[in-house]
Design a protein around this motif. Structure first.
Motif, PDB file in Angstrom:
ATOM      1  N   SER A  29       3.758   2.600   7.910  1.00  0.00           N
ATOM      2  CA  SER A  29       3.261   2.724   6.697  1.00  0.00           C
ATOM      3  C   SER A  29       3.502   4.186   5.991  1.00  0.00           C
ATOM      4  CB  SER A  29       1.541   2.255   6.634  1.00  0.00           C
ATOM      5  OG  SER A  29       1.002   3.203   7.507  1.00  0.00           O
ATOM      6  N   ARG A  30       3.017   4.248   4.776  1.00  0.00           N
ATOM      7  CA  ARG A  30       2.926   5.539   4.184  1.00  0.00           C
ATOM      8  C   ARG A  30       2.204   6.553   5.168  1.00  0.00           C
ATOM      9  NH1 ARG A  30       2.458   6.547  -2.149  1.00  0.00           N
ATOM     10  NH2 ARG A  30       3.145   8.671  -2.335  1.00  0.00           N
ATOM     11  N   LEU A  39       8.038  11.092  -4.968  1.00  0.00           N
ATOM     12  CA  LEU A  39       9.435  11.316  -5.107  1.00  0.00           C
ATOM     13  C   LEU A  39       9.989  10.179  -4.399  1.00  0.00           C
ATOM     14  CD1 LEU A  39      11.610  12.052  -7.001  1.00  0.00           C
ATOM     15  CD2 LEU A  39      12.011  13.946  -5.541  1.00  0.00           C
ATOM     16  N   LYS A  40       9.737  10.121  -2.927  1.00  0.00           N
ATOM     17  CA  LYS A  40      10.410   9.060  -1.994  1.00  0.00           C
ATOM     18  C   LYS A  40       9.950   7.798  -2.177  1.00  0.00           C
ATOM     19  CE  LYS A  40      13.523  11.368   0.360  1.00  0.00           C
ATOM     20  NZ  LYS A  40      14.847  10.973   0.220  1.00  0.00           N
ATOM     21  N   HIS A  41       8.596   7.502  -2.907  1.00  0.00           N
ATOM     22  CA  HIS A  41       8.039   6.357  -3.061  1.00  0.00           C
ATOM     23  C   HIS A  41       8.941   5.644  -4.270  1.00  0.00           C
ATOM     24  CE1 HIS A  41       4.851   3.415  -2.603  1.00  0.00           C
ATOM     25  NE2 HIS A  41       4.812   3.338  -4.047  1.00  0.00           N
ATOM     26  N   VAL A  42       9.065   6.426  -5.277  1.00  0.00           N
ATOM     27  CA  VAL A  42       9.732   5.725  -6.478  1.00  0.00           C
ATOM     28  C   VAL A  42      11.237   5.646  -6.212  1.00  0.00           C
ATOM     29  CG1 VAL A  42      10.731   6.513  -8.760  1.00  0.00           C
ATOM     30  CG2 VAL A  42       8.226   7.278  -8.069  1.00  0.00           C
ATOM     31  N   GLU A  58       4.689  -1.914 -12.705  1.00  0.00           N
ATOM     32  CA  GLU A  58       3.911  -0.746 -12.321  1.00  0.00           C
ATOM     33  C   GLU A  58       2.801  -0.920 -11.529  1.00  0.00           C
ATOM     34  OE1 GLU A  58       3.215   2.688 -15.035  1.00  0.00           O
ATOM     35  OE2 GLU A  58       4.644   1.784 -16.288  1.00  0.00           O
ATOM     36  N   SER A  59       2.053  -2.111 -11.897  1.00  0.00           N
ATOM     37  CA  SER A  59       0.901  -2.360 -11.152  1.00  0.00           C
ATOM     38  C   SER A  59       0.905  -2.568  -9.750  1.00  0.00           C
ATOM     39  CB  SER A  59      -0.003  -3.410 -11.804  1.00  0.00           C
ATOM     40  OG  SER A  59       1.024  -4.715 -11.698  1.00  0.00           O
ATOM     41  N   ASP A  60       2.457  -2.970  -9.224  1.00  0.00           N
ATOM     42  CA  ASP A  60       2.737  -3.222  -7.915  1.00  0.00           C
ATOM     43  C   ASP A  60       2.868  -1.902  -7.288  1.00  0.00           C
ATOM     44  OD1 ASP A  60       2.954  -6.125  -8.392  1.00  0.00           O
ATOM     45  OD2 ASP A  60       4.902  -5.938  -9.052  1.00  0.00           O
ATOM     46  N   PHE A  61       3.011  -0.844  -7.605  1.00  0.00           N
ATOM     47  CA  PHE A  61       3.464   0.400  -7.214  1.00  0.00           C
ATOM     48  C   PHE A  61       2.739   0.837  -6.041  1.00  0.00           C
ATOM     49  CE2 PHE A  61       6.595   2.088 -10.713  1.00  0.00           C
ATOM     50  CZ  PHE A  61       7.454   1.123 -10.705  1.00  0.00           C
ATOM     51  N   ALA A  62       1.539   0.791  -6.372  1.00  0.00           N
ATOM     52  CA  ALA A  62       0.438   1.278  -5.426  1.00  0.00           C
ATOM     53  C   ALA A  62       0.203   0.539  -4.223  1.00  0.00           C
ATOM     54  CB  ALA A  62      -0.887   1.680  -6.042  1.00  0.00           C
ATOM     55  N   ARG A  63       0.613  -0.833  -4.433  1.00  0.00           N
ATOM     56  CA  ARG A  63       0.829  -1.642  -3.220  1.00  0.00           C
ATOM     57  C   ARG A  63       1.569  -1.443  -2.180  1.00  0.00           C
ATOM     58  NH1 ARG A  63       0.585  -7.600  -5.281  1.00  0.00           N
ATOM     59  NH2 ARG A  63       0.764  -7.792  -2.867  1.00  0.00           N
ATOM     60  N   LEU A  64       2.931  -1.135  -2.451  1.00  0.00           N
ATOM     61  CA  LEU A  64       3.952  -0.619  -1.677  1.00  0.00           C
ATOM     62  C   LEU A  64       3.868   0.467  -0.759  1.00  0.00           C
ATOM     63  CD1 LEU A  64       6.511  -1.452  -4.431  1.00  0.00           C
ATOM     64  CD2 LEU A  64       5.928  -2.966  -2.720  1.00  0.00           C
ATOM     65  N   THR A  65       2.790   0.328   0.059  1.00  0.00           N
ATOM     66  CA  THR A  65       2.713   1.213   1.054  1.00  0.00           C
ATOM     67  C   THR A  65       2.784   1.056   2.519  1.00  0.00           C
ATOM     68  OG1 THR A  65       0.170   0.968   1.146  1.00  0.00           O
ATOM     69  CG2 THR A  65       1.082   2.261  -0.577  1.00  0.00           C
ATOM     70  N   ILE A  70       5.052  -4.571   1.438  1.00  0.00           N
ATOM     71  CA  ILE A  70       6.509  -4.466   0.936  1.00  0.00           C
ATOM     72  C   ILE A  70       6.870  -6.196   1.148  1.00  0.00           C
ATOM     73  CG2 ILE A  70       8.671  -4.082   0.733  1.00  0.00           C
ATOM     74  CD1 ILE A  70       7.644  -1.019   1.614  1.00  0.00           C
ATOM     75  N   VAL A  71       6.857  -6.562   2.226  1.00  0.00           N
ATOM     76  CA  VAL A  71       7.506  -7.896   2.584  1.00  0.00           C
ATOM     77  C   VAL A  71       6.714  -8.974   1.724  1.00  0.00           C
ATOM     78  CG1 VAL A  71       7.604  -9.653   4.521  1.00  0.00           C
ATOM     79  CG2 VAL A  71       8.334  -7.121   4.736  1.00  0.00           C
TER      80      VAL A  71
END
Length: 80
Positions: A29-30, A39-42, A58-65, A70-71
């Motif tokens: 994880s993060r 920056l790496k997240h984007v 955009e609302s998904d971005f914070a969940r991808l940690t 992600i899966v």
């Protein structure tokens, strides 16, 4: 696409994005990766979108940690 294949491909994307070792199983994880900044997240998000031919909101971005998150999100995107 099976969950195991998505998981392996996500881990490959993370290896490329962060240029670091990502365990082939288990959590990642993060919190585990100091290079995982905004920056790496984007960059990772764009790589995942290319790899799986999906679009994240955009609302998904914070969940991808984490690999697990992600899966799960990729699976839901591929199912629609």
């Amino acid at each position: 696409m099976r969950t195991e294949e998505i998981d392996a491909r996500v881990r490959d994307v993370l290896r490329l994005s962060f240029k670091t070792e990502v365990p082939s199983e288990g959590s990642f994880s993060r919190e585990d990766e100091p290079k995982w900044d905004s920056l790496k997240h984007v960059e990772m998000i764009f790589m995942l979108e290319d790899e799986f031919q999906v679009q994240f909101a955009e609302s998904d971005f914070a969940r991808l940690t984490s690999v697990a998150e992600i899966v799960a999100l990729v699976e839901s995107k591929l199912a629609t």
